[in-house]
Design a protein around this motif. Structure first.
Motif, mmCIF file in Angstrom:
data_model
loop_
_atom_site.group_PDB
_atom_site.id
_atom_site.type_symbol
_atom_site.label_atom_id
_atom_site.label_comp_id
_atom_site.label_asym_id
_atom_site.label_seq_id
_atom_site.Cartn_x
_atom_site.Cartn_y
_atom_site.Cartn_z
ATOM 1 N N UNK A 126 0.817 -1.218 0.000
ATOM 2 C CA UNK A 126 0.000 0.000 0.000
ATOM 3 C C UNK A 126 0.850 1.266 0.000
ATOM 4 N N UNK A 127 1.964 1.262 0.730
ATOM 5 C CA UNK A 127 2.827 2.450 0.781
ATOM 6 C C UNK A 127 3.391 2.786 -0.594
ATOM 7 N N UNK A 128 3.804 1.762 -1.348
ATOM 8 C CA UNK A 128 4.315 1.986 -2.701
ATOM 9 C C UNK A 128 3.228 2.564 -3.600
ATOM 10 N N UNK A 129 2.033 2.039 -3.466
ATOM 11 C CA UNK A 129 0.924 2.476 -4.314
ATOM 12 C C UNK A 129 0.549 3.927 -4.022
ATOM 13 N N UNK A 130 0.478 4.277 -2.751
ATOM 14 C CA UNK A 130 0.106 5.640 -2.360
ATOM 15 C C UNK A 130 1.095 6.663 -2.905
ATOM 16 N N UNK B 136 -10.522 -0.699 4.716
ATOM 17 C CA UNK B 136 -9.774 -0.766 5.982
ATOM 18 C C UNK B 136 -8.440 -1.462 5.801
ATOM 19 N N UNK B 137 -7.740 -1.054 4.731
ATOM 20 C CA UNK B 137 -6.387 -1.538 4.447
ATOM 21 C C UNK B 137 -5.412 -0.465 4.901
ATOM 22 N N UNK B 138 -4.505 -0.836 5.772
ATOM 23 C CA UNK B 138 -3.552 0.108 6.356
ATOM 24 C C UNK B 138 -2.505 0.501 5.313
ATOM 25 N N UNK B 139 -2.375 1.803 5.058
ATOM 26 C CA UNK B 139 -1.344 2.257 4.117
ATOM 27 C C UNK B 139 -0.299 3.126 4.793
ATOM 28 N N UNK B 140 -0.400 3.322 6.103
ATOM 29 C CA UNK B 140 0.600 4.167 6.779
ATOM 30 C C UNK B 140 1.416 3.343 7.762
ATOM 31 N N UNK B 141 0.831 2.991 8.919
ATOM 32 C CA UNK B 141 1.605 2.284 9.955
ATOM 33 C C UNK B 141 2.088 0.920 9.468
ATOM 34 N N UNK B 142 1.179 0.144 8.878
ATOM 35 C CA UNK B 142 1.546 -1.173 8.377
ATOM 36 C C UNK B 142 1.562 -1.220 6.870
ATOM 37 N N UNK C 49 3.879 -1.239 4.672
ATOM 38 C CA UNK C 49 4.995 -1.831 3.938
ATOM 39 C C UNK C 49 4.848 -3.341 3.760
ATOM 40 N N UNK C 50 3.639 -3.861 3.962
ATOM 41 C CA UNK C 50 3.374 -5.282 3.740
ATOM 42 C C UNK C 50 2.728 -5.475 2.367
ATOM 43 N N UNK C 51 3.103 -6.506 1.616
ATOM 44 C CA UNK C 51 2.476 -6.729 0.303
ATOM 45 C C UNK C 51 0.970 -6.908 0.436
ATOM 46 N N UNK D 8 4.050 9.812 5.294
ATOM 47 C CA UNK D 8 5.236 10.573 4.898
ATOM 48 C C UNK D 8 6.405 10.332 5.855
ATOM 49 N N UNK D 9 6.103 10.139 7.117
ATOM 50 C CA UNK D 9 7.176 9.906 8.080
ATOM 51 C C UNK D 9 7.685 8.462 8.016
ATOM 52 N N UNK D 10 6.767 7.497 8.154
ATOM 53 C CA UNK D 10 7.180 6.090 8.184
ATOM 54 C C UNK D 10 7.784 5.618 6.867
ATOM 55 N N UNK D 11 7.097 5.936 5.767
ATOM 56 C CA UNK D 11 7.431 5.326 4.473
ATOM 57 C C UNK D 11 8.333 6.177 3.596
ATOM 58 N N UNK D 12 8.594 7.411 4.003
ATOM 59 C CA UNK D 12 9.483 8.275 3.225
ATOM 60 C C UNK D 12 10.625 8.805 4.102
ATOM 61 N N UNK D 13 10.302 9.670 5.051
ATOM 62 C CA UNK D 13 11.345 10.329 5.839
ATOM 63 C C UNK D 13 12.226 9.334 6.587
#
Length: 231
Positions: free
Chosen positions: A11-15, A29-35, A37-39, A222-227
């Motif tokens: 989800x992080x890649x897609x966002x 209800x698919x997590x795209x921030x905290x979790x 980075x899971x396929x 932005x913090x978890x998946x980028x910064x």
């Protein structure tokens, strides 16, 4: 830019490529921030979601979106200091302005409608727990962690990087806690859908809670998946 998304994308890649995918993820209800980075394949199995229908809906929306005129921000290409400034001036500023007045609305509808709508008691408790978490969290970022990251950008060294990684681990745990509260708030409010006969205050409260969720999830993303990930 990706041509299509598969269950192996996270989800992080897609966002990052398709920001509007957050709407679909929130609905499912698919997590795209905290979790995030899971396929998706793992998420589909865990939540018992039919993969093909979600991927079809996602790729159809993405194909339509690609034909429109969008200004894409490549967050990965932005210097950490500039991303930090964006987070502070956009997301922290939003929280500074929104949390107190929204808290008044949450309290108001609990006092007026709590007897007939018992879930508002839990909503009241959850919101004020979240408010305290976010206020303490953003203060820690601005006074402790973000200055370390900016210092590392100009004077990188292993000792400083280790300090940052330790600090970021604590922040990500706090992100998880905030994300869990928001997910529970969405659950007990039926996706922030007010009752049919709800008054204006009720409707305004739910709409503003939905906005808070959207902003906070983007903030955490932005913090978890980028910064943090790019350090």
């Amino acid at each position: 830019m990706m041509n299509s998304f598969t269950a192996e994308h996270t989800p992080a890649e897609i966002i990052k490529v398709f920001p509007k995918a957050s709407d679909l993820f929130k609905q499912r209800r698919i997590d795209f921030c905290c979790g995030g980075d899971r396929p998706l394949s793992e998420v589909f199995i865990e939540k018992n979601i039919e993969a093909s229908s979600v991927l079809t809906e996602l790729n159809t929306a993405y194909e339509k979106w690609q034909k429109e005129d969008h200004e894409i921000t490549d967050w990965d290409a932005i210097a950490p200091s500039k991303l930090i400034d964006h987070i502070i001036h956009t997301h922290h500023a939003y929280l500074d302005e929104e949390l107190a007045p929204l808290g008044q609305f949450v309290t108001k509808i609990f006092r007026v409608h709590g007897e007939t709508d018992p879930h508002l008691k839990e909503l009241h408790r959850l919101f004020h727990e979240l408010k305290l978490e976010l206020e303490e969290h953003t203060a820690k970022e601005e006074t402790e962690v973000f200055p370390l990251i900016k210092e590392y950008e100009t004077s990188p060294n292993a000792e400083l990087l280790e300090k940052i990684h330790i600090a970021n681990g604590g922040l990500e745990e706090e992100h998880d806690a905030a994300g869990d509260i928001l997910k529970r708030m969405r659950e007990i409010t039926d996706d922030f859908s007010p009752p049919v006969n709800a008054c204006n205050s009720y409707r305004i409260t739910y709409a503003r809670l939905a906005d808070l969720e959207s902003d906070t999830f983007q903030h955490i993303h932005l913090e978890n998946n980028v910064l943090f990930k790019n350090l």
